[in-house]
Write a protein that holds these residues in place. Structure first.
Motif, short mmCIF file in Angstrom:
data_model
loop_
_atom_site.label_atom_id
_atom_site.label_comp_id
_atom_site.label_asym_id
_atom_site.label_seq_id
_atom_site.Cartn_x
_atom_site.Cartn_y
_atom_site.Cartn_z
N GLU A 41 0.85 -1.19 0.00
CA GLU A 41 0.00 0.00 0.00
C GLU A 41 0.89 1.24 0.00
O GLU A 41 1.76 1.38 0.84
CB GLU A 41 -0.90 0.01 1.24
N VAL A 42 0.64 2.10 -0.97
CA VAL A 42 1.44 3.32 -1.09
C VAL A 42 0.56 4.53 -0.83
O VAL A 42 -0.45 4.72 -1.51
CB VAL A 42 2.07 3.42 -2.50
N ALA A 43 0.94 5.35 0.16
CA ALA A 43 0.16 6.56 0.47
C ALA A 43 1.02 7.78 0.27
O ALA A 43 2.17 7.82 0.69
CB ALA A 43 -0.32 6.50 1.92
N ARG A 44 0.48 8.77 -0.44
CA ARG A 44 1.24 10.01 -0.58
C ARG A 44 0.79 11.00 0.47
O ARG A 44 -0.40 11.11 0.79
CB ARG A 44 1.15 10.56 -2.01
N ARG A 45 1.74 11.74 1.00
CA ARG A 45 1.46 12.67 2.09
C ARG A 45 0.66 13.87 1.65
O ARG A 45 -0.21 14.35 2.38
CB ARG A 45 2.79 13.13 2.72
N ASP A 46 0.92 14.37 0.44
CA ASP A 46 0.32 15.65 0.04
C ASP A 46 -1.19 15.54 -0.16
O ASP A 46 -1.95 16.33 0.38
CB ASP A 46 1.03 16.23 -1.20
N THR A 47 -1.64 14.55 -0.92
CA THR A 47 -3.07 14.42 -1.20
C THR A 47 -3.73 13.37 -0.32
O THR A 47 -4.94 13.23 -0.32
CB THR A 47 -3.30 13.99 -2.65
N LYS A 48 -2.93 12.60 0.40
CA LYS A 48 -3.41 11.49 1.24
C LYS A 48 -4.02 10.35 0.43
O LYS A 48 -4.66 9.46 1.02
CB LYS A 48 -4.41 12.00 2.27
N GLU A 49 -3.86 10.35 -0.86
CA GLU A 49 -4.36 9.24 -1.67
C GLU A 49 -3.57 7.97 -1.38
O GLU A 49 -2.36 8.01 -1.19
CB GLU A 49 -4.25 9.57 -3.16
N LYS A 50 -4.28 6.83 -1.41
CA LYS A 50 -3.63 5.54 -1.22
C LYS A 50 -3.85 4.67 -2.45
O LYS A 50 -4.91 4.72 -3.06
CB LYS A 50 -4.24 4.82 -0.01
N GLN A 51 -2.87 3.86 -2.76
CA GLN A 51 -2.96 2.94 -3.90
C GLN A 51 -2.39 1.60 -3.46
O GLN A 51 -1.44 1.56 -2.70
CB GLN A 51 -2.08 3.44 -5.06
N THR A 52 -2.97 0.52 -3.96
CA THR A 52 -2.34 -0.78 -3.78
C THR A 52 -1.57 -1.07 -5.06
O THR A 52 -2.13 -1.03 -6.16
CB THR A 52 -3.40 -1.86 -3.53
N VAL A 53 -0.27 -1.29 -4.91
CA VAL A 53 0.61 -1.37 -6.07
C VAL A 53 1.39 -2.68 -6.05
O VAL A 53 1.80 -3.16 -4.99
CB VAL A 53 1.60 -0.18 -6.05
N SER A 54 1.57 -3.24 -7.23
CA SER A 54 2.34 -4.48 -7.32
C SER A 54 3.79 -4.25 -6.92
O SER A 54 4.37 -3.20 -7.19
CB SER A 54 2.29 -5.02 -8.76
N MET A 55 4.38 -5.25 -6.26
CA MET A 55 5.78 -5.15 -5.85
C MET A 55 6.72 -5.12 -7.06
O MET A 55 7.84 -4.62 -6.96
CB MET A 55 6.15 -6.37 -5.00
N ASP A 56 6.29 -5.67 -8.17
CA ASP A 56 7.17 -5.73 -9.33
C ASP A 56 7.38 -4.34 -9.91
O ASP A 56 6.42 -3.68 -10.31
CB ASP A 56 6.58 -6.65 -10.42
N GLY A 57 8.61 -3.89 -9.91
CA GLY A 57 8.92 -2.56 -10.44
C GLY A 57 8.43 -1.43 -9.56
O GLY A 57 8.35 -0.28 -9.99
N ILE A 58 8.10 -1.74 -8.31
CA ILE A 58 7.57 -0.73 -7.40
C ILE A 58 8.50 0.47 -7.26
O ILE A 58 8.06 1.61 -7.09
CB ILE A 58 7.29 -1.36 -6.00
N GLU A 59 9.83 0.22 -7.36
CA GLU A 59 10.78 1.32 -7.17
C GLU A 59 10.60 2.40 -8.24
O GLU A 59 10.77 3.59 -7.97
CB GLU A 59 12.23 0.81 -7.11
N PHE A 60 10.25 1.98 -9.45
CA PHE A 60 10.06 2.98 -10.51
C PHE A 60 8.74 3.73 -10.32
O PHE A 60 8.64 4.92 -10.60
CB PHE A 60 10.12 2.30 -11.89
N TYR A 61 7.76 3.01 -9.80
CA TYR A 61 6.50 3.65 -9.47
C TYR A 61 6.74 4.75 -8.43
O TYR A 61 6.25 5.88 -8.57
CB TYR A 61 5.52 2.61 -8.94
N VAL A 62 7.53 4.43 -7.41
CA VAL A 62 7.79 5.41 -6.34
C VAL A 62 8.60 6.58 -6.87
O VAL A 62 8.32 7.74 -6.54
CB VAL A 62 8.52 4.72 -5.16
N GLN A 63 9.57 6.28 -7.71
CA GLN A 63 10.39 7.34 -8.28
C GLN A 63 9.50 8.36 -9.03
O GLN A 63 9.64 9.57 -8.85
CB GLN A 63 11.41 6.73 -9.25
N THR A 64 8.61 7.85 -9.85
CA THR A 64 7.70 8.73 -10.59
C THR A 64 6.75 9.46 -9.65
O THR A 64 6.49 10.65 -9.82
CB THR A 64 6.88 7.88 -11.60
N LEU A 65 6.29 8.74 -8.63
CA LEU A 65 5.37 9.35 -7.68
C LEU A 65 6.03 10.53 -6.96
O LEU A 65 5.41 11.59 -6.75
CB LEU A 65 4.91 8.30 -6.66
N LEU A 66 7.30 10.37 -6.59
CA LEU A 66 8.01 11.46 -5.91
C LEU A 66 8.08 12.70 -6.81
O LEU A 66 7.90 13.83 -6.35
CB LEU A 66 9.42 11.01 -5.50
#
Lengths: 492, 492
Positions: A375-400
């Motif tokens: 589960e990935v939650a962003r602080r600014d909007t408080k939105e939460k997403q359930t994200v696959s572990m595969d390639g999660i690091e790239f998802y986080v990089q883009t999210l940042l």
């Protein structure tokens, strides 16, 4: 929740203090008006400092270090500068304490250890630096000097606020010396651009570049350029200044150079600075009632991972997966903390990291493990997403990157909505009292009018924007003719 | 040559000052005992600081920042610490200057702006920090606190020397808090190891790890560990200290914690520091009569390239080749300067970069271009080689490593040759006067004897080495029994 924050609506000022203290940025100290910058706050400052330092070096500057103390005779040499800072300076008068004979175990100032000349603790370093430059500059070949200093300075302010206004603060002060007026002005403007670049693209705080009215100029400057930011309560905050000092300090300290034709002239100067005050701006520009919101590009910790488990067996399994995840994120240069401490429950940790403004929170539970998700939650909007572990690091990089942009855009929308034109006095006063923000209005260009407006409304001219267009108009107070709108605001 | 240096043989002390001033490391200032650290010297300090900072963080420490000022009532709370520093502290007594009515244009201290309580400019920060820790520590869960601060401190020394002993200096001070004595001692020793690692493997200065005699302990410490280095004139220099403070500061500031069994106890403390003094050690350990010799791993510029040309056409050709070379070297992380300025001749540049201790100098002339070679000179041994341009960057990379090692080995050989045993008073005094260095001798363990030896010879106990072996012997002065040799030396 263990730490209650006052809401902005309830008491904006208390909200700010709550964030600084409970967000672990700083603490009060035993010294009047001085603060302790706590490790989390200092890590934030280090990130800001490192980026700025790189920018200064990339524009040809070198760091140096000058004495903390300014002998009184140097301090008073540039008259306007001295006048500007004399009222709020800490003065060292003695160099020794001795046992107090009337109170065993106590010390007293030793009257026999009085300094021949008092030393001022630097409120700014033009005086000590220009006195030094005198020995470094003879010819145009010695110019330009492009020096910066990271240092502590002391200004004995009567009313202090954590980060925003403290008796001692940390800053950098650039002090440059040039062979021509044009070159010095170019340097002044270049460093203003560096500041704007940093504050907008790293701190995600939009700024307006402008020049100060004579009343608001740095003491001893010919022109003060500034970047002005807007806080969520509609008050402005000066985020950085860059001064064209003309030949004022060169004349005060007799610093001349011989040019290519062997003619002697006084050296041209600039100085420019930003301080730990920027942290106050950062806090007030983005945060909400649940705590800090830090832009990913300067956040001390960009991602926190919290495991959710029952029993040691589940914990051990999640630990393995989390450490893999930490490694992947670090591989992309993302700073990450894995908090698997047993001292507190997940809910408490969530609130704590929300308070501290960590941009992304990841939670991993036993079922997530089975499903290979997190589960990935962003602080600014408080939105939460359930994200696959595969390639999660790239998802986080883009999210940042998305968060960085979103924070900036949100602040910019607010700021843009709070620049309002006023063409008569009633509208002007009304806007200040209801909407706040920057009021774009005509002013007759006199110090007297500026002073009167300040007395009646507490609003000051924040700047004459660099991109201001010529426009015939009438002064908001006196009705006298004016050719350009300036920005008024109540300010920190 | 434009800059003459006094030789070591002629006047060691003047040689040192010449190197610091003419090597552009530092300058005198208008403030008694304070120096200006020039850009080249500061770049050296930045490199040292960055390595140390990384080491501190890798061992779990975080940076923070505490106030510059210590209110007198806090300063005097830990009695021994206060006694140790009271005699040499700068004291702020007023917070304002005003116009001097008797001298137009001059300022004076405003007698109405006297502080209720005097503020000491920190000579060290135990007092202000432990007063702060009181608010941070309740339970064993709040421990350990592993904090470091990079800061300026002021000690009003009467006799000052650039870098070695200045009224204001830059340093780092670690201040840690622990739940047990064992853990605090372990921390003290760990940081001593960090310092030894840094000074030996980065500064290329061999050190002896030891513990101070009670006379030489830090004021307020239970034990002071140190690293001691040897300079080329046979005098020792304390390069870093790490203090086990016991519960002294916790008791002075009433800092208690509840342990796992809910029992209250005072917190255990350490502090440790190194300062800009290390630059003085660096200069004196390696340099020669032609200037500085800097170890490649911390040199601000590792390689300088000087073109040798006649006319613009040759210059343009060499420029192209040199820029290629710069790019290759930078690609390997080597810092390099290409000096093609027309202001001075190659011979002057050679002398200048020798003075500044740049580890490797490369010269490219027109014929070298034709032959696809470059002249490579190392600063430490002054050996020159003509080397093919092909793969030159790897040659330089290896050479820099070799120089680092060679500088260290040279200093170590000198140091090892200057640890001499003395078993009687005459030999002891004679060694001090002729050979210098560390004298390994027996001492009866009393402060009185240590004091007498100091009075008669100016030698002090530098340390009791950590690796000292038990050995029955007789005190060099009193003949009383002793079980271990200690190291005496005259010292900076």
């Amino acid at each position: 929740m263990s730490k209650e924050i006052t809401s902005r609506e309830q008491d904006y000022s208390q909200w700010y203090n709550d964030l600084v203290l409970k967000g672990d940025l700083a603490d009060y100290s035993a010294v009047r008006g001085c603060m302790v910058i706590k490790p989390y706050g200092f890590a934030l400052w280090e990130n800001m400092r490192d980026v700025l330092d790189r920018m200064f070096k990339d524009t040809g500057h070198q760091n140096a270090y000058f004495p903390l103390f300014v002998p009184k005779s140097l301090f008073e040499a540039e008259e306007k500068n001295a006048e500007g800072f004399a009222k709020e300076c800490a003065v060292v008068t003695h160099y020794r304490l001795k046992n107090d004979p009337s109170q065993p175990g106590k010390l007293m100032v030793d009257p026999e250890a009085k300094l021949e000349e008092e030393l001022v603790v630097r409120p700014t370093s033009e005086a000590i630096i220009w006195n030094t430059y005198k020995g470094w500059i003879q010819s145009y070949r010695d110019l330009p000097i492009l020096v910066n200093q990271w240092a502590n300075v002391v200004r004995w302010e009567m009313r202090t606020r954590l980060f925003l206004r403290t008796a001692e603060f940390l800053w950098q002060e650039g002090h440059t010396a040039h062979a021509s007026k044009e070159e010095a002005i170019e340097e002044t403007r270049k460093m203003l651009d560096v500041y704007a670049d940093f504050v907008e693209n790293w701190m995600a705080v939009p700024v307006i570049k402008g020049v100060k009215s004579p009343n608001e100029r740095f003491a001893g400057a010919e022109d003060t350029y500034c970047i002005e930011a807007l806080m969520q309560d509609g008050k402005a905050l000066q985020a950085g200044t860059s001064h064209f000092l003309g030949q004022n300090f060169a004349k005060a300290f007799d610093v001349k150079f011989s040019d290519k034709e062997n003619k002697l002239d006084y050296v041209w100067a600039t100085s420019w600075g930003v301080s730990t005050r920027l942290i106050g701006a950062l806090v007030m520009a983005h945060s909400d009632d649940d705590g800090l919101i830090l832009p990913p590009k300067i956040a001390p910790i960009q991602v926190v991972i919290v495991p959710i488990y029952k029993g040691d067996e589940q914990k051990a399994l999640i630990d393995v997966k989390a450490h893999e995840l930490v490694k992947k994120l670090k591989g992309l240069g993302i700073s990450v903390k894995y908090d698997n401490s047993d001292n507190s429950r997940p809910g408490w940790k969530f609130a704590e990291y929300e308070m501290k403004g960590i941009p992304v929170r990841m939670a991993i539970g036993a079922r997530d493990m089975q499903n290979n998700v997190v589960e990935v939650a962003r602080r600014d909007t408080k939105e939460k997403q359930t994200v696959s572990m595969d390639g999660i690091e790239f998802y986080v990089q883009t999210l940042l990157e998305e968060i960085q942009l979103h924070i900036y855009n949100k602040a910019k929308t607010y700021r843009d909505e709070h620049i309002t034109k006023a063409d008569d006095w009633n509208t002007f006063v009304n806007l200040l009292d209801t909407k706040g923000g920057f009021i774009s209005a005509h002013w007759d260009g006199t110090a007297e009018t500026e002073e009167q407006i300040k007395e009646q409304t507490k609003a000051t001219i924040r700047c004459i924007p660099l991109d201001a267009k010529e426009e015939a108009g009438k002064c908001i107070l006196t009705g006298k003719p004016s050719s350009v709108r300036v920005l008024f605001a109540r300010a920190y």
